[in-house]
Design a protein around this motif. Structure first.
Motif, PDB file in Angstrom:
ATOM      1  N   LEU A 134      -3.708   0.970   7.941  1.00 22.38           N
ATOM      2  CA  LEU A 134      -5.065   0.458   8.093  1.00 22.38           C
ATOM      3  C   LEU A 134      -5.704   1.173   9.275  1.00 22.38           C
ATOM      4  N   ASP A 173      -3.600  -7.980   0.903  1.00 22.02           N
ATOM      5  CA  ASP A 173      -3.350  -7.113  -0.253  1.00 22.02           C
ATOM      6  C   ASP A 173      -2.045  -6.323  -0.069  1.00 22.02           C
ATOM      7  N   ILE A 174      -1.864  -5.764   1.116  1.00 22.47           N
ATOM      8  CA  ILE A 174      -0.663  -4.964   1.407  1.00 22.47           C
ATOM      9  C   ILE A 174       0.597  -5.822   1.326  1.00 22.47           C
ATOM     10  N   ALA A 231      -7.354  -6.705   3.646  1.00 23.08           N
ATOM     11  CA  ALA A 231      -6.456  -5.573   3.399  1.00 23.08           C
ATOM     12  C   ALA A 231      -5.002  -5.948   3.677  1.00 23.08           C
ATOM     13  N   HIS A 246      -6.365   2.254   4.316  1.00 27.47           N
ATOM     14  CA  HIS A 246      -7.372   1.218   4.119  1.00 27.47           C
ATOM     15  C   HIS A 246      -8.382   1.257   5.278  1.00 27.47           C
ATOM     16  N   LEU A 247      -9.532   0.631   5.056  1.00 28.52           N
ATOM     17  CA  LEU A 247     -10.603   0.508   6.063  1.00 28.52           C
ATOM     18  C   LEU A 247     -11.202   1.868   6.423  1.00 28.52           C
TER      19      LEU A 247
END
Length: 324
Positions: free
Chosen positions: A48, A103-104, A100, A77-78
């Protein structure tokens, strides 16, 4: 210009335990991306971004955003979630990060934050400081006042309403002084009164937060080389494209080091050589502030570096320390 607000969620720090995540931080040009990729592989993690400017589409070279090839090696992500004409905030980021991380973890993976935005790191570790939404009109008014009378007068004004914040904030840090005055104007309370929980840290052994640290001379050399590489890679063309996005860059996007300087060059206010030197100077100043932040956070374990990076060895040492 619009201010991006996501659908309301529970407080991000209550819904997601960020303290159970991994964090790799440090100053700009310190090698975080390369080490982060290797560390992610070793701990079976997804990355992330912990970079406030990586959120913006089209701002790739000047933010040293991970390349498409790097992002293909490990899920990221992000990154690229906002247009550069949009504003964002720590609260927005925490909501994105919470989603996120959920989700991970749903895929059975570790969550590894990689980046160097100190305020975002502090928000993830300690929660969000309560405070009003930004007031762009008030900020512009105060910025005009600073341009007329100087930062010292602004610091004296802050000292009258919030002496504790005035003692904490560098008299040249105009952005933080404006925010403190903005909070006082909106709430009638000093921002220092709202930050007690935000300033309560945890012991580094209770977290997995690793901050890369370089000798100053070596870091400055890395920064200077990074800036030269950015200009060689097409930073001027990138900024020129952003200037034709269709709307002005947001106040948040313009905080990215390098973009204002290149805009000044494109508008004929300075030469390319002068713009390049200004970017190097601002980047070194930013790195100094980053290092000060990281050393002040009790959660951070400092990872001293020098010489050529041995990415595999450093990642292995961090992985072992985080699982001990």
């Amino acid at each position: 210009m619009k201010f991006t607000l996501l659908p309301p969620l529970m407080n991000a720090s209550e819904e997601v335990d960020f303290l159970d995540c991994w964090f790799l931080t440090g100053p700009t040009a310190g090698g975080k991306s390369a080490i982060g990729l290797q560390l992610a592989r070793q701990i079976d993690a997804e990355i992330l971004s912990l970079d406030s400017m990586a959120l913006f589409r089209g701002m790739d070279i000047g933010t040293a955003k991970p390349s498409p090839a790097e992002q293909a090696q490990v899920p990221h992500h992000l990154i690229d979630v906002l247009d550069p004409t949009e504003d964002s905030s720590v609260a927005n980021y925490l909501e994105l990060a919470a989603a996120a991380v959920r989700d991970i973890r749903g895929r059975g993976k570790q969550a590894l934050f990689v980046g160097g935005t100190p305020l975002y790191l502090k928000g993830l570790l300690r929660g969000l400081t309560s405070g009003p939404a930004p007031d762009p009109e008030f900020r512009r008014m105060v910025e005009e006042e600073v341009a007329a009378v100087g930062a010292e007068a602004l610091h004296r004004r802050l000292k009258q309403v919030d002496p504790l914040s005035a003692a904490r904030i560098n008299p040249n840090d105009v952005r933080r002084m404006i925010r403190a005055l903005e909070v006082y104007k909106s709430t009638g309370q000093p921002i220092s009164h709202l930050q007690n929980d935000f300033d309560e840290g945890r012991d580094a052994d209770d977290c997995r937060v690793f901050a890369l640290d370089w000798p100053r001379a070596e870091l400055h050399d890395r920064i200077n080389r990074r800036v030269d590489q950015m200009f060689a890679a097409g930073l001027v063309a990138e900024v020129e494209k952003l200037m034709h996005w269709g709307a002005p860059l947001s106040d948040t996007a313009l905080q990215a080091v390098g973009y204002r300087e290149v805009i000044d060059h494109l508008e004929g206010k300075c030469s390319l050589a002068a713009a390049t030197e200004k970017v190097k100077t601002r980047t070194r100043q930013f790195a100094k502030r980053q290092c000060t932040w990281f050393r002040s956070l009790s959660e951070c374990r400092i990872v001293p570096l020098t010489g050529e990076l041995d990415v595999h060895q450093i990642a292995n040492e961090i992985a072992n320390a985080g699982t001990a």
